[in-house]
Design a protein around this motif. Structure first.
Motif, PDB file in Angstrom:
ATOM      1  N   ILE A 103       0.873  -1.175   0.000  1.00  0.00           N
ATOM      2  CA  ILE A 103       0.000   0.000   0.000  1.00  0.00           C
ATOM      3  C   ILE A 103       0.904   1.218   0.000  1.00  0.00           C
ATOM      4  O   ILE A 103       1.396   1.651   1.037  1.00  0.00           O
ATOM      5  CB  ILE A 103      -0.952   0.007   1.214  1.00  0.00           C
ATOM      6  N   ASP A 104       1.157   1.737  -1.204  1.00  0.00           N
ATOM      7  CA  ASP A 104       2.137   2.815  -1.366  1.00  0.00           C
ATOM      8  C   ASP A 104       1.952   3.434  -2.743  1.00  0.00           C
ATOM      9  O   ASP A 104       2.292   2.815  -3.754  1.00  0.00           O
ATOM     10  CB  ASP A 104       3.552   2.252  -1.228  1.00  0.00           C
ATOM     11  N   PRO A 105       1.400   4.647  -2.837  1.00  0.00           N
ATOM     12  CA  PRO A 105       1.162   5.229  -4.159  1.00  0.00           C
ATOM     13  C   PRO A 105       2.432   5.464  -4.956  1.00  0.00           C
ATOM     14  O   PRO A 105       2.430   5.346  -6.191  1.00  0.00           O
ATOM     15  CB  PRO A 105       0.450   6.550  -3.843  1.00  0.00           C
ATOM     16  N   TRP A 106       3.534   5.802  -4.277  1.00  0.00           N
ATOM     17  CA  TRP A 106       4.789   6.076  -4.994  1.00  0.00           C
ATOM     18  C   TRP A 106       5.357   4.805  -5.618  1.00  0.00           C
ATOM     19  O   TRP A 106       5.856   4.825  -6.746  1.00  0.00           O
ATOM     20  CB  TRP A 106       5.793   6.722  -4.052  1.00  0.00           C
ATOM     21  N   ALA A 127      10.736   8.264  -3.976  1.00  0.00           N
ATOM     22  CA  ALA A 127       9.991   8.318  -2.717  1.00  0.00           C
ATOM     23  C   ALA A 127       9.213   7.036  -2.464  1.00  0.00           C
ATOM     24  O   ALA A 127       8.908   6.268  -3.383  1.00  0.00           O
ATOM     25  CB  ALA A 127       9.034   9.509  -2.719  1.00  0.00           C
ATOM     26  N   THR A 128       8.898   6.808  -1.189  1.00  0.00           N
ATOM     27  CA  THR A 128       7.963   5.756  -0.795  1.00  0.00           C
ATOM     28  C   THR A 128       7.012   6.349   0.242  1.00  0.00           C
ATOM     29  O   THR A 128       7.181   7.490   0.691  1.00  0.00           O
ATOM     30  CB  THR A 128       8.670   4.534  -0.177  1.00  0.00           C
ATOM     31  N   ALA A 129       6.048   5.548   0.644  1.00  0.00           N
ATOM     32  CA  ALA A 129       5.110   5.994   1.674  1.00  0.00           C
ATOM     33  C   ALA A 129       5.822   6.340   2.970  1.00  0.00           C
ATOM     34  O   ALA A 129       5.312   7.147   3.764  1.00  0.00           O
ATOM     35  CB  ALA A 129       4.054   4.923   1.915  1.00  0.00           C
ATOM     36  N   SER A 130       6.992   5.757   3.208  1.00  0.00           N
ATOM     37  CA  SER A 130       7.749   6.072   4.422  1.00  0.00           C
ATOM     38  C   SER A 130       8.202   7.523   4.459  1.00  0.00           C
ATOM     39  O   SER A 130       8.558   8.036   5.527  1.00  0.00           O
ATOM     40  CB  SER A 130       8.968   5.147   4.540  1.00  0.00           C
ATOM     41  N   ASP A 131       8.199   8.190   3.301  1.00  0.00           N
ATOM     42  CA  ASP A 131       8.624   9.583   3.235  1.00  0.00           C
ATOM     43  C   ASP A 131       7.459  10.559   3.383  1.00  0.00           C
ATOM     44  O   ASP A 131       7.675  11.773   3.408  1.00  0.00           O
ATOM     45  CB  ASP A 131       9.345   9.839   1.906  1.00  0.00           C
ATOM     46  N   VAL A 132       6.235  10.038   3.475  1.00  0.00           N
ATOM     47  CA  VAL A 132       5.060  10.895   3.635  1.00  0.00           C
ATOM     48  C   VAL A 132       4.991  11.346   5.086  1.00  0.00           C
ATOM     49  O   VAL A 132       4.857  10.533   5.998  1.00  0.00           O
ATOM     50  CB  VAL A 132       3.785  10.151   3.223  1.00  0.00           C
ATOM     51  N   THR A 133       5.096  12.656   5.306  1.00  0.00           N
ATOM     52  CA  THR A 133       5.150  13.184   6.669  1.00  0.00           C
ATOM     53  C   THR A 133       3.799  13.668   7.179  1.00  0.00           C
ATOM     54  O   THR A 133       3.534  13.604   8.383  1.00  0.00           O
ATOM     55  CB  THR A 133       6.159  14.342   6.751  1.00  0.00           C
TER      56      THR A 133
END
Length: 453
Positions: free
Chosen positions: A335-338, A414-420
């Motif tokens: 689950i990761d839009p990037w 980017a990945t979802a881990s970079d979404v702040t």
């Protein structure tokens, strides 16, 4: 009015989308009421650090498939073997268990940067096929889950009448595992769909929860029922279908009806702008032409299609033919839009031997307003603009993945881990991987998954 101040943001401009510095957004009733550039934050503004992008739209989801992540990889097989494992999980669902699970799955989507989801829903009834009390127990459970997570939901109520295409086009009966998916014919489904629309519209805000329609597949809906749907489905809702995901489906359709699945839909006037064809992996050149001329949407789910060994769909050819490409997470292997964005391009590169099949801007459009026709709830355009719903995701430009990247090329780093931060309808709903109302999605998922074998 509320205010958000963005260190940087991808905004619409005369020359195309551009990253601007010091962007202030004024919001009213969940929409962007004003946008100014090159300014400082005002007292009371919510500061969004990093680069702010439109939040993503997930155009295809089966929330309960999240049960299977990391649990179906200990042997060989294909889609059909995986499907039997999926049926076992579907058999364990109850409205109570599904609401808990879907809340966790939707929370995972939100912290990843999704603000909307089209849930392809076919687990309608009790395991023996009897309706739940009030008829819509499962559907309302999914709607409540979306509201709890704060994600916009298009609930795609799905017609599923047959277990496959039998000899001469006769409908194979639903299997024991599929009985709870069924309805009393296409007319019975249309009646239930109408009642569900009325109940949902009275219970939930339409900009957050609305009902669409889906046909499971040409395997699951016989030709005579396709005609009924074409003649009687209300014209104001989106329609989705799994299309040509597997060669076996195409072979059975040709043998029974003399045409491909896309050709069968065209025969009954179902290839239109409101149709979203999911997967569309194994298409003929004629199928691509038909979908393009109709202006239909194709929902690619690249990480799922890789996980299930479906194949690589002809995304570039479809786009060139006039099809709108959108993205979904389907069975939630990721689950990761990037990651879905770059998996779409990587599949094209692997299939063609060429780079740059889709530009970063095209990939971002597929993850955002590419889903507009697929949704009954609002979707952000591919860049921020006045009048759009205020659905945002802020991305850190200095993580180990994004440091040094050009912001408009984050689709490749980017990945979802970079979404702040994630904002939906003008409300900050998630920060640093934590849902502000529900907490850590990992904990929610771990607790919900305890109830499944």
């Amino acid at each position: 009015m509320n205010g958000f101040w963005c260190e940087e943001a991808l905004i619409e401009a005369d020359g195309g989308p551009t990253v601007a510095t010091g962007v202030r957004l004024e919001t009213q009733d969940g929409r962007i009421a004003g946008l100014t550039v090159g300014v400082t934050a005002e007292p009371g503004d919510q500061v969004l650090k990093g680069v702010v992008f439109p939040a993503a739209a997930n155009a295809h989801s089966h929330a309960f498939h999240r049960i299977l992540r990391g649990r179906t990889h200990d042997g060989r097989g294909d889609f059909w073997v995986w499907r039997e494992q999926m049926y076992r999980s579907a058999g364990e669902l109850t409205p109570e268990k599904y609401e808990k699970l879907a809340t966790a799955v939707f929370a995972e989507m939100v912290v990843a940067g999704f603000s909307s989801v089209a849930e392809f829903h076919y687990v309608h009834h009790q395991p023996d096929g009897r309706p739940y009390a009030g008829k819509h127990g499962m559907e309302l459970a999914v709607a409540r889950a979306a509201m709890a997570a704060g994600i916009r939901l298009t609930l795609l109520d799905t017609l599923y009448l047959a277990g496959g295409i039998g000899a001469g086009g006769a409908a194979a009966p639903l299997s024991e595992e599929q009985v709870r998916f069924g309805d009393a014919g296409a007319h019975g489904w249309l009646e239930r769909l109408g009642a569900l629309r009325a109940e949902v519209s009275g219970a939930f805000p339409p900009e957050m929860v609305s009902v669409g329609a889906a046909l499971h597949s040409v395997r699951g809906v016989p030709e005579q029922d396709l005609k009924i749907v074409a003649d009687h489905l209300p014209a104001d809702i989106p329609l989705h279908i799994h299309l040509s995901e597997q060669p076996a489906e195409n072979d059975a359709c040709r043998k029974a009806y003399g045409v491909t699945p896309a050709g069968l839909l065209a025969r009954h006037g179902l290839l239109t702008r409101r149709l979203s064809a999911v997967h569309a992996t194994h298409l003929t050149p004629e199928d691509i032409r038909l979908l393009g001329e109709a202006g239909s949407t194709v929902v690619m789910c690249p990480t799922t299609e890789a996980d299930l060994a479906d194949g690589i769909g002809p995304a570039r050819a479809l786009s060139d033919a006039g099809v709108t490409i959108s993205l979904g997470t389907d069975q939630h292997a990721v689950i990761d839009p990037w990651i879905e964005m770059r998996a779409l391009e990587h599949g094209e590169r692997l299939g063609s031997g060429q780079r740059g099949r889709f530009t970063p801007g095209e990939l971002l459009a597929a993850a955002t307003d590419g889903a507009a026709a697929a949704m009954a709830t609002p979707v952000m355009p591919a860049a921020l603009r006045t009048g759009a719903v205020c659905d945002l995701m802020a991305v850190a430009p200095d993580s180990v993945r994004t440091a040094g990247s050009v912001a408009q090329q984050f689709a490749f780093s980017a990945t979802a881990s970079d979404v702040t931060d994630v904002v939906i309808a003008g409300e900050l709903v998630a920060s640093d991987g934590v849902h502000r109302r529900l907490g850590k999605p990992g904990s929610l998922l771990a607790e919900a998954l305890k109830e499944f074998s």
